[in-house]
Design an enzyme around this catalytic site. Structure first.
Site, PDB file in Angstrom:
ATOM      1  N   LEU A 349       0.816  -1.215   0.000  1.00 26.72           N
ATOM      2  CA  LEU A 349       0.000   0.000   0.000  1.00 26.72           C
ATOM      3  C   LEU A 349       0.847   1.261   0.000  1.00 26.72           C
ATOM      4  O   LEU A 349       0.405   2.310  -0.479  1.00 26.72           O
ATOM      5  CB  LEU A 349      -0.917   0.016   1.234  1.00 26.72           C
ATOM      6  CG  LEU A 349      -1.910  -1.138   1.362  1.00 26.72           C
ATOM      7  CD1 LEU A 349      -2.638  -1.057   2.689  1.00 26.72           C
ATOM      8  CD2 LEU A 349      -2.899  -1.114   0.206  1.00 26.72           C
ATOM      9  N   GLY A 350       2.029   1.189   0.541  1.00 23.75           N
ATOM     10  CA  GLY A 350       2.875   2.381   0.610  1.00 23.75           C
ATOM     11  C   GLY A 350       4.089   2.127   1.470  1.00 23.75           C
ATOM     12  O   GLY A 350       4.313   1.021   1.970  1.00 23.75           O
ATOM     13  N   GLY A 352       6.632   4.119   4.509  1.00 24.50           N
ATOM     14  CA  GLY A 352       6.830   5.238   5.413  1.00 24.50           C
ATOM     15  C   GLY A 352       8.283   5.387   5.797  1.00 24.50           C
ATOM     16  O   GLY A 352       9.183   4.829   5.182  1.00 24.50           O
ATOM     17  N   GLY A 353       8.522   6.171   6.876  1.00 30.57           N
ATOM     18  CA  GLY A 353       9.874   6.494   7.270  1.00 30.57           C
ATOM     19  C   GLY A 353      10.696   5.287   7.692  1.00 30.57           C
ATOM     20  O   GLY A 353      11.895   5.273   7.525  1.00 30.57           O
ATOM     21  N   GLY A 355       9.287   1.751   7.465  1.00 30.26           N
ATOM     22  CA  GLY A 355       8.651   0.485   7.137  1.00 30.26           C
ATOM     23  C   GLY A 355       7.703   0.595   5.969  1.00 30.26           C
ATOM     24  O   GLY A 355       7.285   1.678   5.583  1.00 30.26           O
ATOM     25  N   LYS A 371       2.122  -3.139   8.830  1.00 34.00           N
ATOM     26  CA  LYS A 371       3.335  -2.331   8.673  1.00 34.00           C
ATOM     27  C   LYS A 371       4.537  -3.218   8.988  1.00 34.00           C
ATOM     28  O   LYS A 371       4.664  -3.774  10.070  1.00 34.00           O
ATOM     29  CB  LYS A 371       3.323  -1.121   9.599  1.00 34.00           C
ATOM     30  CG  LYS A 371       4.576  -0.241   9.443  1.00 34.00           C
ATOM     31  CD  LYS A 371       4.649   0.847  10.495  1.00 34.00           C
ATOM     32  CE  LYS A 371       3.658   1.948  10.222  1.00 34.00           C
ATOM     33  NZ  LYS A 371       3.897   3.106  11.138  1.00 34.00           N
ATOM     34  N   ASP A 468       4.084  14.313  13.652  1.00 32.00           N
ATOM     35  CA  ASP A 468       4.313  14.102  12.215  1.00 32.00           C
ATOM     36  C   ASP A 468       3.000  14.184  11.441  1.00 32.00           C
ATOM     37  O   ASP A 468       2.686  13.321  10.624  1.00 32.00           O
ATOM     38  CB  ASP A 468       4.988  12.748  11.986  1.00 32.00           C
ATOM     39  CG  ASP A 468       5.743  12.690  10.657  1.00 32.00           C
ATOM     40  OD1 ASP A 468       6.003  13.767  10.079  1.00 32.00           O
ATOM     41  OD2 ASP A 468       6.067  11.592  10.198  1.00 32.00           O
TER      42      ASP A 468
END
Length: 670
Positions: A349-350, A352-353, A355, A371, A468
């Site tokens: 799905l995407g 992050g910083g 993971g 995640k 964040d």
């Protein structure tokens, strides 16, 4: 200026593996501790005088360093100026010619965190092992030398045992090299030159670097001064020395400091790359081999041994693992691996910083988001446990729900509720997908995010600052209702605490100026980030790095403020929304965003007040206070060339920089 001596970190490169599984971390690293592999501080100098108005000076300081960052990340050099009158701040940042782009970013990031320690002094400079950063109230960018120039002589060596024998042979070779590199640097590309003499033990290495804001004659003056100081103060006794001038650095050593790690034999460069760009090569062969090796060792140890190995001095990490494993939050690693089809790319799905996130379907049919923390260090261990502890304690319709986690396999996993429309940034900044975000949905996202933050700040059992808030951390369900996600950087504090003093963490462009400068964290930092997010939502434009992509040559905040003062804010409304809302509704949301993004934290409204401004009874009839200027304004593009020294332009001008002016009123910075 007053010179602040700081102990130099050893140049001994650490050889421990960086691909550690999360629950093998020992003690959670402190927020303000520098991670292993970060560049050492060679010298710091702070001015003896203070800014006339420290609070307004802070605003200009933050803006100047942000402008420099835009150029340093592109060209390894940047110079800028912002503010007016006594609040003007000039700045200059430069990486040494031997640093890679990634190492340059890490070095600048480290200097940017440490240099604010000089405030409220009206000037300061910091020399790191590979880069330089300076700020001041006067335009110093053409200065080659000044009264703060010095030499730093070191006994650091590449050997872990006794230092090498430095005799007359080495001293003569090093002196000759220093003379050679300083003679060649003014005519070299980017004013950088390095050389070695390796036919002896120990070998000698030297390099000279002038800042690109100088012309060739000023560079020659600078390196000659640094050369003479090195020869006079450091040789023949010291095996390593730095000549630190206002406009240049000259260095010699027994180590091949300017060579890549593979050539020089050190591991520090690769360590720094992992530290600053975590997600650069998630599926690289090195990662696979490292994890396979550690996983093999793990299987040979008992569960009790693993728990004991994880415990720090106070046993907190081990206790957290035991508590998770025994709770309803615990998932089996194999179950989550099967649910995500072996973490297949089709289910990703995407990222992050620290993971990647995958869609998964559990055996009972539930859809989840998993995640996956693939690279792990002690610092990320803190983020993992922090996220588990905090998110499991809060429940709100606008906060993503944590279902559990896994700490028993070769990787650590977090399991969240699955939200089919992923994150806000996937829609908001996509020319086609943003059509799905009509005015009604965008307003609901603005209001829902405010309600979620209001709950975290004042209504939950634990008082939480997210740290964040940005578009990628606002997830959308099937009806495009918002849910705040990613609590890895979140912090909780007691009601009687005025602030937390922490290391810098978050996303530049969304971080409040007082947090960047002083590291003092309050809920006002979240409110600032929220204000930037609101302005992105109504304009459909990105705030961070918006200067380069802006046709006007201005940042989004600068552009909005210009239109606000001109009474033409509706011109910045996303064209997709023009026929979907009244001018009054659009202007009110703009206004709320500007109130939240003010430079002074004391002027930003609390989130419960923001919710009231947007949704309270008769809220449209209540007049909103007039906002003051946000901190990042009138930041112009930096494509133009400048020879600030007043001399003829040299070949160094190929890497542009700007001394752009910024009009900032005397607003409160903290």
């Amino acid at each position: 200026m007053q010179r602040q001596r700081r102990p130099r970190a050893s140049h001994q490169h650490r050889s421990g593996p960086f691909l550690l599984v999360l629950f093998l971390s020992a003690v959670v690293a402190a927020d303000d501790a520098a991670p292993a592999g970060t560049p050492a501080i060679v010298d710091t100098v702070c001015a003896a005088t203070q800014a006339a108005d420290p609070e307004a000076f802070d605003v200009s300081f933050v803006t100047t360093l942000e402008m420099i960052y835009q150029n340093v990340t592109r060209w390894s050099f940047g110079a800028a100026g912002s503010g007016e009158g006594n609040d003007t701040v000039f700045g200059l940042g430069q990486c040494m010619g031997y640093l890679s782009p990634t190492d340059c970013q890490l070095c600048y990031a480290q200097s940017r965190v440490k240099l604010p320690h000089c405030l409220p002094a009206d000037g300061g400079r910091i020399y790191l092992d590979g880069c330089f950063l300076r700020y001041g109230a006067d335009n110093f960018t053409a200065a080659a030398t000044d009264a703060s120039d010095t030499a730093v002589c070191s006994n650091a060596t590449a050997a872990a045992s006794a230092p090498p024998v430095v005799g007359t042979g080495f001293a003569a070779a090093a002196a000759a090299l220093v003379r050679n590199v300083t003679a060649a640097a003014p005519a070299a590309k980017d004013y950088y030159y390095a050389a070695s003499a390796s036919g002896r033990a120990p070998p000698a290495y030297a390099a000279a670097q002038c800042w690109r804001s100088l012309n060739a004659s000023a560079c020659a003056t600078c390196v000659a001064s640094a050369r003479d100081r090195l020869l006079r103060n450091c040789l023949p006794a010291a095996p390593e020395g730095y000549g630190l001038n206002a406009g240049c650095v000259v260095r010699y050593s027994t180590r091949p400091f300017y060579l890549p790690a593979s050539a020089g034999g050190g591991g520090g460069s690769s360590a720094r790359r992992i530290a600053v760009i975590v997600v650069a090569s998630v599926l690289s062969a090195m990662a696979v081999m490292g994890i396979a090796f550690i996983w093999t060792r793990m299987r040979s140890r008992s569960r009790d041994d693993l728990l004991r190995a994880d415990m720090g001095d106070d046993g907190s990490s081990g206790e957290m693992i035991r508590a998770i494993a025994a709770s309803q939050l615990s998932f089996k690693y194999q179950e989550l691996r099967a649910a995500t089809d072996e973490f297949s790319q089709t289910n990703k799905l995407g990222q992050g910083g620290y993971g990647s996130v995958y869609r998964g379907v559990l055996a009972d049919g539930r859809e989840v988001a998993v995640k996956r923390l693939f690279f792990n260090t002690r610092q990320w261990a803190e983020q993992f446990f922090n996220e588990v502890k905090l998110v499991s304690q809060v429940q709100h319709k606008n906060l993503v729900k944590l279902l559990g986690c896994s700490v028993e396999g070769p990787e650590s996993l977090l399991v969240y509720e699955y939200l089919c429309n992923t994150s806000l940034d996937h829609y908001l900044f996509d020319a086609f997908k943003k059509n799905a975000l009509d005015w009604e949905r965008r307003f609901e996202i603005v209001l829902g995010t405010a309600e979620g933050l209001s709950y975290l700040h004042s209504a939950s059992e634990v008082r939480i600052i997210h740290r964040d808030i940005k578009a990628s951390n606002v997830l959308l369900d099937d009806r495009f209702r918002p849910k705040i996600a990613d609590f890895g950087l979140a912090r909780n504090f007691m009601d009687d605490q005025s602030h937390l003093s922490t290391g810098l963490a978050g996303t530049f462009g969304y971080m409040a100026p007082e947090y960047i400068v002083h590291g003092q964290l309050t809920e006002k930092a979240d409110i600032y980030s929220y204000g930037v997010l609101v302005l992105e939502i109504v304009t459909g434009r990105k705030s961070h790095n918006s200067v380069a992509s802006s046709a006007e040559g201005l940042s989004l905040m600068a552009l909005i403020w210009r239109h606000y003062t001109a009474g033409t804010l509706t011109e910045l409304l996303d064209p997709n929304l023009r026929e979907q809302c009244s001018e009054e509704d659009a202007l009110r949301v703009f206004h709320v965003g500007l109130l939240c993004a003010q430079a002074s934290p004391n002027l930003r409204p609390p989130m419960w007040k923001v919710v009231e401004m947007l949704s309270g009874r008769d809220h449209k009839a209540v007049a909103l206070p007039r906002p003051t200027q946000p901190p990042f304004i009138n930041v112009k593009g930096s494509s133009g060339k400048s020879d600030s020294s007043g001399g003829s332009a040299s070949n160094s001008d190929k890497s542009p920089f700007s001394l752009n002016q910024l009009s900032v009123s005397g607003v409160q910075a903290r």
